[in-house]
Design an enzyme around this catalytic site. Structure first.
Site, PDB file in Angstrom:
ATOM      1  N   ASN A  36      42.633  35.463   7.645  1.00 48.05           N
ATOM      2  CA  ASN A  36      41.696  35.339   6.509  1.00 48.05           C
ATOM      3  C   ASN A  36      40.922  36.630   6.261  1.00 48.05           C
ATOM      4  O   ASN A  36      40.030  36.667   5.414  1.00 48.05           O
ATOM      5  CB  ASN A  36      40.747  34.145   6.704  1.00 48.05           C
ATOM      6  N   VAL A  56      43.251  29.389   9.235  1.00 47.58           N
ATOM      7  CA  VAL A  56      43.966  28.460  10.127  1.00 47.58           C
ATOM      8  C   VAL A  56      43.443  27.031  10.007  1.00 47.58           C
ATOM      9  O   VAL A  56      44.119  26.080  10.384  1.00 47.58           O
ATOM     10  CB  VAL A  56      43.884  28.878  11.617  1.00 47.58           C
ATOM     11  N   ALA A  78      43.743  34.161  15.910  1.00 43.51           N
ATOM     12  CA  ALA A  78      42.592  34.143  14.996  1.00 43.51           C
ATOM     13  C   ALA A  78      41.376  33.535  15.681  1.00 43.51           C
ATOM     14  O   ALA A  78      41.481  32.522  16.366  1.00 43.51           O
ATOM     15  CB  ALA A  78      42.944  33.331  13.745  1.00 43.51           C
ATOM     16  N   THR A 121      40.415  34.035  27.154  1.00 36.70           N
ATOM     17  CA  THR A 121      39.516  35.088  27.612  1.00 36.70           C
ATOM     18  C   THR A 121      39.000  34.834  29.027  1.00 36.70           C
ATOM     19  O   THR A 121      38.849  33.676  29.437  1.00 36.70           O
ATOM     20  CB  THR A 121      38.299  35.159  26.663  1.00 36.70           C
ATOM     21  N   TYR A 145      31.036  31.524  23.123  1.00 41.55           N
ATOM     22  CA  TYR A 145      32.374  32.095  22.930  1.00 41.55           C
ATOM     23  C   TYR A 145      33.340  31.556  23.992  1.00 41.55           C
ATOM     24  O   TYR A 145      34.403  31.001  23.688  1.00 41.55           O
ATOM     25  CB  TYR A 145      32.286  33.623  22.982  1.00 41.55           C
ATOM     26  N   PHE A 173      41.280  40.008  29.964  1.00 39.62           N
ATOM     27  CA  PHE A 173      40.102  40.675  30.470  1.00 39.62           C
ATOM     28  C   PHE A 173      39.694  41.644  29.349  1.00 39.62           C
ATOM     29  O   PHE A 173      39.521  41.181  28.234  1.00 39.62           O
ATOM     30  CB  PHE A 173      40.370  41.212  31.884  1.00 39.62           C
ATOM     31  N   HIS A 193      32.555  46.936  20.911  1.00 38.17           N
ATOM     32  CA  HIS A 193      33.228  47.151  22.194  1.00 38.17           C
ATOM     33  C   HIS A 193      33.001  48.557  22.738  1.00 38.17           C
ATOM     34  O   HIS A 193      32.866  49.523  21.996  1.00 38.17           O
ATOM     35  CB  HIS A 193      34.723  46.834  22.062  1.00 38.17           C
ATOM     36  N   ARG A 286      22.561  43.005  27.942  1.00 38.81           N
ATOM     37  CA  ARG A 286      22.953  42.224  26.767  1.00 38.81           C
ATOM     38  C   ARG A 286      23.114  40.770  27.193  1.00 38.81           C
ATOM     39  O   ARG A 286      23.706  40.501  28.247  1.00 38.81           O
ATOM     40  CB  ARG A 286      24.283  42.782  26.241  1.00 38.81           C
ATOM     41  N   ASP A 289      26.298  38.672  29.396  1.00 37.67           N
ATOM     42  CA  ASP A 289      27.200  39.572  30.131  1.00 37.67           C
ATOM     43  C   ASP A 289      27.183  39.286  31.636  1.00 37.67           C
ATOM     44  O   ASP A 289      26.180  39.524  32.303  1.00 37.67           O
ATOM     45  CB  ASP A 289      26.741  41.032  29.957  1.00 37.67           C
TER      46      ASP A 289
HETATM   47  N1  UDP Z   1      28.663  47.761  26.739  1.00 39.55           N
HETATM   48  C1  UDP Z   1      27.627  48.705  26.702  1.00 39.55           C
HETATM   49  N2  UDP Z   1      27.278  49.224  25.492  1.00 39.55           N
HETATM   50  C2  UDP Z   1      27.898  48.888  24.320  1.00 39.55           C
HETATM   51  C3  UDP Z   1      28.961  47.937  24.382  1.00 39.55           C
HETATM   52  C4  UDP Z   1      29.308  47.398  25.603  1.00 39.55           C
HETATM   53  O1  UDP Z   1      27.051  49.023  27.728  1.00 39.55           O
HETATM   54  O2  UDP Z   1      27.522  49.380  23.255  1.00 39.55           O
HETATM   55  C5  UDP Z   1      29.037  47.177  28.028  1.00 39.55           C
HETATM   56  C6  UDP Z   1      28.908  45.647  28.041  1.00 39.55           C
HETATM   57  O3  UDP Z   1      27.620  45.281  28.456  1.00 39.55           O
HETATM   58  C7  UDP Z   1      29.991  45.265  29.050  1.00 39.55           C
HETATM   59  C8  UDP Z   1      31.035  46.359  28.908  1.00 39.55           C
HETATM   60  O4  UDP Z   1      30.402  47.449  28.243  1.00 39.55           O
HETATM   61  O5  UDP Z   1      29.490  45.313  30.346  1.00 39.55           O
HETATM   62  C9  UDP Z   1      32.232  45.919  28.098  1.00 39.55           C
HETATM   63  O6  UDP Z   1      31.725  45.326  26.904  1.00 39.55           O
HETATM   64  P1  UDP Z   1      32.644  45.015  25.664  1.00 39.55           P
HETATM   65  O7  UDP Z   1      31.746  44.536  24.556  1.00 39.55           O
HETATM   66  O8  UDP Z   1      33.517  46.193  25.369  1.00 39.55           O
HETATM   67  O9  UDP Z   1      33.603  43.856  26.158  1.00 39.55           O
HETATM   68  P2  UDP Z   1      33.238  42.416  26.812  1.00 39.55           P
HETATM   69  O10 UDP Z   1      33.167  42.662  28.292  1.00 39.55           O
HETATM   70  O11 UDP Z   1      31.978  41.905  26.213  1.00 39.55           O
HETATM   71  O12 UDP Z   1      34.429  41.595  26.452  1.00 39.55           O
END
Ligand code: UDP
Length: 335
Positions: A36, A56, A78, A121, A145, A173, A193, A286, A289
């Site tokens: 979409n 979907v 998706a 995930t 999520y 991962f 990311h 964040r 996490d």
């Molecule tokens: N991270 C960070 N700063 C950012 C984005 C991500 O320090 O601007 C850290 C985040 O806290 C995590 C790791 O990088 O520990 C990977 O985060 P990402 O969002 O890439 O993937 P996720 O683990 O959330 O799937």
């Protein structure tokens, strides 16, 4: 199903889905993409791969595609993927990732589709009791999520028991890297990311990177993740699809390398590849996490006869950089 039947790739204009669509088509599969286009600018897929713009959750549309395109298997990518956003807006996450997926699964059942690959995930594990994490570890998501992805896995297992669907939930991962030819890039909007943000900060096209938390119980205080190249993810899906077609059900499989890298180590790798510093600052943690997520990939290695080929951190960062410099601003879909 016979190999001549079509594979429907939902979310095939997105990051992982586009790599799978591309690799499956390159392997001679008949592929059709349903997307979409809500996940940011669509990937530039080859024009030989048809793109249907739609949702979907639109059961009528999905039913028509399954029937008219003689779909034998669905690869369902998706969905919404941001942990932080899911904490703020669980309504949207449950709607898109669960409710609309159930519409897709109803159509799959009613049209007699026999195989389904699902993009899952490591977030289904929440904060694991130990790493590396095997598939039998406790599944206790700590954000919506992960909860939505686990819910779909449970539905797939029930669909399999009741309706005979063969399935695999591939628990990624950290999907990263990009196709080595530079034509497909990680292109989320907004990008959240680590690797693309670190590269963009180093290239000077975005603000300095914020490191989310430096007081975790990890060797250098920053979060540890298992980065897996998107091309390796795509090849694992193809191997899984082949096994489903041969009549096996695979269930959940971890897709990672078994090696963890901290945020600081990723910054170091980005600086080495760029040959210049990545401006960054320390920020608070964040929400949502976990400190460390590292796969035990042995079940996937055995079940799929698959090995990651491009998932060393430097190759991941080099491929990600190539895709960011060759496709920047060129996001139009060409199909
Ligand atoms: N991270 C960070 N700063 C950012 C984005 C991500 O320090 O601007 C850290 C985040 O806290 C995590 C790791 O990088 O520990 C990977 O985060 P990402 O969002 O890439 O993937 P996720 O683990 O959330 O799937």
């Amino acid at each position: 199903m016979s190999e001549r039947e079509t594979v429907l790739v939902t979310g095939g204009a997105g990051f992982v889905g586009s790599h799978f669509a591309r690799i499956a088509a390159d392997a001679g599969r008949d592929v059709v993409v349903l997307d979409n286009l809500s996940g940011g600018p669509p990937a530039r897929l080859p024009s030989s791969i048809p793109l249907i713009v739609g949702d979907v959750g639109d059961r009528e549309l999905v039913t028509r595609i399954l029937r008219e395109r003689r779909v034998g298997a669905v690869a369902h990518f998706a969905g919404k993927i941001q942990v932080g956003e899911s904490v703020q807006d669980p309504d949207t996450y449950f709607d898109v990732n669960l409710v609309r997926t159930l519409e897709l699964l109803r159509a799959v059942r009613d049209q007699g589709v026999t195989a389904c690959l699902f993009s899952s995930t490591a977030a289904v594990y929440g904060t694991p009791e130990r790493v590396p994490i095997s598939e039998t570890a406790r599944r206790e998501p700590i954000n919506p999520y992960g909860a939505t992805k686990l819910s779909v896995e449970l539905a797939l297992a029930a669909w399999s028991a009741a309706y005979g669907l063969r399935w695999s939930a591939l628990r990624y991962f950290n999907a990263s890297g990009a196709h080595p030819d530079g034509t497909l890039r990680e292109n989320h909007e907004p990008e959240t990311h680590l690797i693309p943000l670190a590269l963009d900060a180093g290239l000077g096209v975005t603000a300095p990177l914020r490191v989310f938390g430096s007081d975790y119980d990890t060797p250098d205080g920053t979060c540890v993740r298992d980065y897996i190249h998107v091309v390796d993810l795509a090849s694992a899906h193809l191997a899984a699809l082949t096994r489903l077609e041969l009549g096996h059900t695979l269930g959940p499989l971890n897709l990672g390398t078994g090696a963890g890298f901290s945020v600081r180590q990723v910054i170091d790798a980005a600086e080495a590849v760029l040959g210049r510093p990545v401006p960054h600052s320390m920020s608070p943690r964040r929400a949502g996490d976990p400190p460390s997520l590292v796969a035990d990939p042995s079940a996937a290695l055995t079940a799929l006869g698959w090995r990651p080929q491009r998932s060393d951190l430097v190759t991941i960062v080099e491929d990600a950089l190539r895709s960011r410099t060759t496709t920047r601003g060129a996001a139009a879909h060409s199909a």
